[in-house]
Design an enzyme around this catalytic site. Structure first.
Site, PDB file in Angstrom:
ATOM      1  NE  ARG A   1      66.474  48.708  53.686  1.00  0.00           N
ATOM      2  CZ  ARG A   1      66.749  47.713  52.867  1.00  0.00           C
ATOM      3  NH1 ARG A   1      66.104  46.583  52.976  1.00  0.00           N
ATOM      4  NH2 ARG A   1      67.658  47.859  51.932  1.00  0.00           N
TER       5      ARG A   1
ATOM      6  CB  THR B   1      68.996  46.368  48.880  1.00  0.00           C
ATOM      7  OG1 THR B   1      69.073  46.079  50.283  1.00  0.00           O
ATOM      8  CG2 THR B   1      67.596  46.908  48.573  1.00  0.00           C
ATOM      9  CG  ASN B   2      68.143  41.525  51.231  1.00  0.00           C
ATOM     10  OD1 ASN B   2      67.745  41.968  52.294  1.00  0.00           O
ATOM     11  ND2 ASN B   2      69.398  41.098  51.062  1.00  0.00           N
ATOM     12  N   GLY B   3      64.786  42.617  51.190  1.00  0.00           N
ATOM     13  CA  GLY B   3      63.757  43.131  52.110  1.00  0.00           C
ATOM     14  C   GLY B   3      64.055  42.945  53.590  1.00  0.00           C
TER      15      GLY B   3
END
Ligand code: C5P
Length: 404
Positions: A241, A211-213
């Site tokens: 998130r 995944t990524n931020g």
């Protein structure tokens, strides 16, 4: 903010749904509206005038005649009616709407309604049999014929324990209806925005994923701004998130996890869209296969092979229906303009929103700074909140679509 400075008078009659009105006062104030409140004597039994006064920042008006310190004065309902740019009667009981429909006027709320020159909105709230009673239905028709707007009464569980039609619409509905009423820019009314946002997660095995931020904040700001402007939003949203907020029915969320799920959902929604904004931080790679058992650590580096994910934006642009406006994001770290221009051409978008990954901009920050890159020009904005960036992007869409 469309409601900034708008003067809205909330008139409460005595129904249990009155307990939701303090929330409406807050929502309206958050949008910058000036709010004043008037109650019928029966409404006071359901919600405290003090609560309403504290939240609205003005006295909650209850009486036609005021007695204070031995002095009697007349509460000028005409002033209140003249002050208001919209009157909302909520909850509207069968008694209050029957009186108004027949021109009766024996309390402050009715005096205001009968004196109002501005639009009057009604949010009926009562038990299902009272709502279905022929005289109530006739009164609602009568109010409409007199130019008043009657909001729907959704079906559901009622305070009596019964279930049926007669509930008051939720405060979020009323807020949206008022925003639409005051919206000065009708461009988005009746338009559908297809929005992708958030990260994606590409499974390796049952416990690991790539995944990524991305926080999904930029997408959230775009959804909120489009909702405010009256659009319908088909929102294909990667894993959330952050705590979600409440959305009105205009926002239809399709939760997805992987790039291929996002791709399928976006392609399905595309024919309904007038505008597409691909704000998602889609994972560039996904494992060629997903293991059903957890891979032992010692085998990890030797077992995982990656392949590119589908380029959703590029595919949507290929399938574009004439007239659709399509925008992508280009998140860069170094000099980004040439990269954004390449992406614009390669992906076939009308504009790319160039932004940089820094402490104050890009993923996971509350602010951003964008340059809108098109074939012929670049428009750079200042460092601003993501809400302001969303507004800038939607303004650009309006200008582009109407070719001003
Ligand atoms: O190529 P890059 O990932 O930098 O492009 C970013 C833009 O393309 C964003 O608008 C993103 O939502 C979109 N994109 C996509 N599908 C991918 C990769 C990127 O829709 N697989």
């Amino acid at each position: 903010m469309i409601l900034q400075g708008r003067r809205i008078l909330l008139a409460l009659s005595g129904g249990i749904a009155a307990y939701k009105i303090p929330l409406l006062v807050r929502l309206l104030r958050q949008e910058g509206a000036e709010v004043r409140v008037a109650l019928t004597p029966a409404a006071e039994d359901f919600v405290s005038p003090l609560t309403l006064a504290a939240l609205s920042g003005a006295a909650a008006e209850q009486h036609l005649v005021l007695s204070h310190g031995g002095r009697t004065s007349w509460n000028n309902h005409v002033h209140l009616a003249e002050w208001a740019e919209a009157v909302v009667v909520a909850p509207a009981t069968s008694n209050t709407l029957a009186k108004a429909a027949n021109g009766l006027c024996d309390n402050l709320v009715l005096s205001i309604v009968l004196s109002a020159k501005c639009p009057v909105f009604w949010a009926p709230a009562m038990d299902l049999d009272m709502f279905a009673y022929p005289a109530t239905q006739e009164n609602l028709v009568r109010l409409r014929s007199m130019g008043h707007e009657v909001w729907p009464s959704p079906e559901g569980s009622l305070a009596s324990g019964l279930s049926g039609t007669g509930r008051m619409v939720e405060p979020e509905f009323m807020l949206r209806a008022l925003v639409l009423h005051f919206a000065s820019r009708p461009f988005w009314l009746g338009k559908t925005l297809l929005l992708t946002s958030g990260p994606t997660e590409e499974s390796i095995d049952p416990v690991r994923f790539v995944t990524n931020g991305s926080s999904g904040r930029m997408g959230e700001a775009i959804a909120a701004e489009a909702e405010q402007r009256g659009a319908r939003i088909l929102w294909v949203r990667g894993p959330l998130r952050r705590a979600d907020r409440t959305w009105t029915d205009a926002v239809q969320i399709v939760p997805v996890r992987s790039a291929s799920e996002m791709h399928a959902a976006a392609v399905k929604a595309l024919p309904d869209a007038d505008v597409v904004i691909a704000a998602a931080a889609v994972s560039d790679l996904c494992p060629t296969s997903v293991r059903s058992e957890k891979i032992p650590k010692s085998e990890l580096s030797a077992t995982i092979n990656f392949e590119p994910t589908p380029d959703i934006l590029q595919d949507l642009a290929k399938r574009r229906i004439p007239g659709q406006v399509i925008i992508g994001f280009a998140l860069e770290t170094g000099e980004g303009l040439s990269s954004a221009k390449n992406k614009l051409v390669r992906k076939g978008a009308d504009a790319m929103v160039l932004n940089y990954e820094t402490e104050q901009t890009g993923m996971n920050s509350s602010t951003n700074q964008i340059t809108l890159v098109t074939e012929s020009r670049e428009e750079q904005g200042p460092l601003e909140t993501k809400a302001q960036v969303a507004s800038r992007i939607l303004d650009w869409v309006e200008r582009f679509a109407t070719k001003d």
